[in-house]
Design an enzyme around this catalytic site. Structure first.
Site, PDB file in Angstrom:
ATOM      1  N   SER A   1       0.865  -1.188   0.000  1.00 36.50           N
ATOM      2  CA  SER A   1       0.000   0.000   0.000  1.00 36.50           C
ATOM      3  C   SER A   1       0.897   1.231   0.000  1.00 36.50           C
ATOM      4  CB  SER A   1      -0.866   0.017   1.265  1.00 36.50           C
ATOM      5  OG  SER A   1      -1.499   1.266   1.420  1.00 36.50           O
TER       6      SER A   1
ATOM      7  N   TYR B   1      -1.768   0.106  10.486  1.00 33.28           N
ATOM      8  CA  TYR B   1      -1.866  -0.298   9.071  1.00 33.28           C
ATOM      9  C   TYR B   1      -0.576   0.076   8.325  1.00 33.28           C
ATOM     10  CZ  TYR B   1      -3.821  -0.874   4.371  1.00 33.28           C
ATOM     11  OH  TYR B   1      -4.032  -1.273   3.077  1.00 33.28           O
TER      12      TYR B   1
HETATM   13  N1  LIG Z   1      -8.774  -0.822  -1.336  1.00 29.19           N
HETATM   14  C1  LIG Z   1      -7.769  -0.004  -1.133  1.00 29.19           C
HETATM   15  O1  LIG Z   1      -7.898   1.232  -1.161  1.00 29.19           O
HETATM   16  C2  LIG Z   1      -6.392  -0.553  -0.888  1.00 29.19           C
HETATM   17  C3  LIG Z   1      -5.294   0.330  -1.013  1.00 29.19           C
HETATM   18  C4  LIG Z   1      -4.017  -0.173  -0.800  1.00 29.19           C
HETATM   19  C5  LIG Z   1      -3.831  -1.486  -0.467  1.00 29.19           C
HETATM   20  N2  LIG Z   1      -4.911  -2.309  -0.326  1.00 29.19           N
HETATM   21  C6  LIG Z   1      -4.641  -3.698   0.041  1.00 29.19           C
HETATM   22  O2  LIG Z   1      -5.149  -4.544  -0.953  1.00 29.19           O
HETATM   23  C7  LIG Z   1      -5.523  -5.792  -0.384  1.00 29.19           C
HETATM   24  C8  LIG Z   1      -6.940  -6.118  -0.797  1.00 29.19           C
HETATM   25  O3  LIG Z   1      -7.769  -5.052  -0.400  1.00 29.19           O
HETATM   26  P1  LIG Z   1      -9.261  -4.904  -0.935  1.00 29.19           P
HETATM   27  O4  LIG Z   1      -9.548  -3.460  -0.893  1.00 29.19           O
HETATM   28  O5  LIG Z   1      -9.460  -5.660  -2.175  1.00 29.19           O
HETATM   29  O6  LIG Z   1     -10.017  -5.607   0.306  1.00 29.19           O
HETATM   30  P2  LIG Z   1     -11.357  -6.458   0.437  1.00 29.19           P
HETATM   31  O7  LIG Z   1     -11.779  -6.288   1.861  1.00 29.19           O
HETATM   32  O8  LIG Z   1     -12.316  -6.127  -0.653  1.00 29.19           O
HETATM   33  O9  LIG Z   1     -10.826  -7.952   0.221  1.00 29.19           O
HETATM   34  C9  LIG Z   1      -9.974  -8.578   1.131  1.00 29.19           C
HETATM   35  C10 LIG Z   1     -10.328 -10.062   1.187  1.00 29.19           C
HETATM   36  O10 LIG Z   1      -9.396 -10.698   2.081  1.00 29.19           O
HETATM   37  C11 LIG Z   1     -10.097 -11.690   2.801  1.00 29.19           C
HETATM   38  N3  LIG Z   1      -9.403 -11.981   4.053  1.00 29.19           N
HETATM   39  C12 LIG Z   1      -9.233 -11.132   5.096  1.00 29.19           C
HETATM   40  N4  LIG Z   1      -8.589 -11.758   6.095  1.00 29.19           N
HETATM   41  C13 LIG Z   1      -8.348 -13.017   5.669  1.00 29.19           C
HETATM   42  C14 LIG Z   1      -7.729 -14.150   6.265  1.00 29.19           C
HETATM   43  N5  LIG Z   1      -7.237 -14.095   7.521  1.00 29.19           N
HETATM   44  N6  LIG Z   1      -7.634 -15.301   5.569  1.00 29.19           N
HETATM   45  C15 LIG Z   1      -8.146 -15.362   4.306  1.00 29.19           C
HETATM   46  N7  LIG Z   1      -8.753 -14.324   3.690  1.00 29.19           N
HETATM   47  C16 LIG Z   1      -8.862 -13.173   4.373  1.00 29.19           C
HETATM   48  C17 LIG Z   1     -11.474 -11.070   3.048  1.00 29.19           C
HETATM   49  O11 LIG Z   1     -12.454 -12.070   3.348  1.00 29.19           O
HETATM   50  C18 LIG Z   1     -11.733 -10.336   1.733  1.00 29.19           C
HETATM   51  O12 LIG Z   1     -12.463 -11.145   0.827  1.00 29.19           O
HETATM   52  C19 LIG Z   1      -5.325  -5.633   1.128  1.00 29.19           C
HETATM   53  O13 LIG Z   1      -4.084  -6.196   1.479  1.00 29.19           O
HETATM   54  C20 LIG Z   1      -5.309  -4.128   1.336  1.00 29.19           C
HETATM   55  O14 LIG Z   1      -4.543  -3.761   2.462  1.00 29.19           O
HETATM   56  C21 LIG Z   1      -6.189  -1.876  -0.538  1.00 29.19           C
END
Ligand SMILES: NC(=O)c1ccc[n+]([C@@H]2O[C@H](COP(=O)([O-])OP(=O)(O)OC[C@H]3O[C@@H](n4cnc5c(N)ncnc54)[C@H](O)[C@@H]3O)[C@@H](O)[C@H]2O)c1
Length: 249
Positions: free
Chosen positions: A136, A149
Site C-alpha cells: 500500500s 496499518y
Molecule cells: N482498497 C484499497 O484502497 C487498498 C489500497 C491499498 C492497499 N490495499 C490492500 O489490498 C488488499 C486487498 O484489499 P481490498 O480493498 O481488495 O479488500 P477487500 O476487503 O475487498 O478484500 C480482502 C479479502 O481478504 C479476505 N481476508 C481477510 N482476512 C483473511 C484471512 N485471515 N484469511 C483469508 N482471507 C482473508 C477477506 O475475506 C476479503 O475477501 C489488502 O491487502 C489491502 O490492504 C487496498
C-alpha cells in the site's frame, strides 16, 4: 508475434481472492489463461466468483492459521504464481490503537503473508515462480491515523525486498503499492467511520490522489498480471506505487 502477458498453463493462488483487488486479479489472470485458486475466508463469495470464472477453484481457510495453511498447500500439486492480497485495515493514531487491534492487523497483513509465502515456497521454487505482494502507499509514506496499518504495509514491502535478496534467481517477488481503490474494504471503512458524512469523505478520498479519483480494482490487477508474466522477468524486489500520483506529490 504472440500476444504478451499470457499465463496459459500456469497456476496462480490469490489470497483474499473473493473480493476487491483480489477478485479483479482472479478475473484478469484467468482471462490471461491461468488456472486460479481463490483463497478466502468468505466461502460464499469465493464460490460465487469461481462459478463465473473458467479454470478456477476455491480453498477457504484462514491465512493466519499455520496448520490450515500447511494442510492446504500440501494438497496443491503445482503452483507458479502467488498473489498475497488478503489484508485488513485499522484506523487510529498510536494513542488510539489498542494492543489487541494492533496484533490483529499484524496477524493478517504480516503473519498471514509470511505463512502463505513460507508454505507456498517449495512449490514456487520448482517452477521459478513469481510472487506479487499487495502492499500500500501506507507502507511508503505516513497516512494520518493509520499507525498500525502503515506499520504492517511497511513490513510487506520489507518482506518483498528481503525475499528477492535470498532467492535472486530461483523466483521473483515484487510488490504493488496501491493508493485508495474502490473496493468493499474502502466502502466498509466509509460506512464504519463516516456514515454521517459519506459524500464529504468520498470527496476527500478523491482529492487525496492528484488524479482526482479512486483507483479501480482492474487497474491494480493488470499491474499484477504484468508482474507475474514472463515479460517482467527483469523485475525483482521492486515496489511499484499505483496511486493516481499520491506519492509523487
Ligand atoms: N482498497 C484499497 O484502497 C487498498 C489500497 C491499498 C492497499 N490495499 C490492500 O489490498 C488488499 C486487498 O484489499 P481490498 O480493498 O481488495 O479488500 P477487500 O476487503 O475487498 O478484500 C480482502 C479479502 O481478504 C479476505 N481476508 C481477510 N482476512 C483473511 C484471512 N485471515 N484469511 C483469508 N482471507 C482473508 C477477506 O475475506 C476479503 O475477501 C489488502 O491487502 C489491502 O490492504 C487496498
Amino acid at each position: 508475434m504472440p500476444s504478451p502477458f499470457r499465463l496459459d498453463g500456469r497456476t496462480a493462488l490469490i489470497t483474499g481472492g473473493a473480493s476487491g483487488i483480489g477478485a479483479a486479479t482472479a478475473r484478469v489472470l484467468t482471462d490471461a489463461g491461468a488456472s486460479v485458486i481463490i483463497v478466502d475466508l468468505d466461502e460464499a463469495k469465493a464460490r460465487e466468483l469461481s462459478a463465473s470464472l473458467e479454470r478456477s477453484s476455491t480453498r477457504c481457510f484462514d491465512i493466519t492459521d499455520e496448520s490450515a495453511v500447511e494442510r492446504e498447500f500440501a494438497a496443491i500439486p503445482k503452483l507458479d504464481i502467488l498473489i498475497n492480497c488478503a489484508g485488513i485495515g485499522l484506523v487510529g493514531s498510536v494513542t488510539e490503537t489498542g494492543l489487541a487491534d494492533f496484533e490483529r492487523v499484524f496477524r493478517v497483513n504480516v503473519t498471514g503473508t509470511f505463512l502463505v509465502t513460507k508454505h507456498a515456497l517449495p512449490l514456487l521454487l520448482k517452477n521459478r515462480g513469481a510472487i506479487v505482494n499487495i502492499g500500500s502507499v501506507a507502507g511508503m509514506i505516513g497516512v494520518k491515523r493509520r499507525f498500525a496499518y502503515c506499520a504492517t504495509k511497511g513490513a510487506v514491502l520489507a518482506m518483498t525486498r528481503q525475499l528477492a535478496v535470498d532467492y535472486p534467481t530461483e523466483l521473483r517477488v515484487n510488490c504493488i503499492s496501491p493508493g485508495t481503490v474502490e473496493t468493499p474494504f474502502v466502502e466498509g471503512y466509509l460506512h464504519k467511520y463516516h456514515a454521517h458524512e459519506l459524500e464529504k469523505m468520498r470527496e476527500e478520498l478523491n482529492a487525496r490522489q492528484p488524479i482526482g479519483r479512486l483507483g479501480r480494482p482492474e487497474e491494480i490487477a493488470y499491474l499484477a498480471l504484468y508482474m507475474c508474466s514472463a515479460e517482467s522477468d527483469f523485475m525483482n524486489g521492486a515496489v511499484v506505487p499505483i496511486d493516481g500520483g499520491w506519492t509523487a506529490a
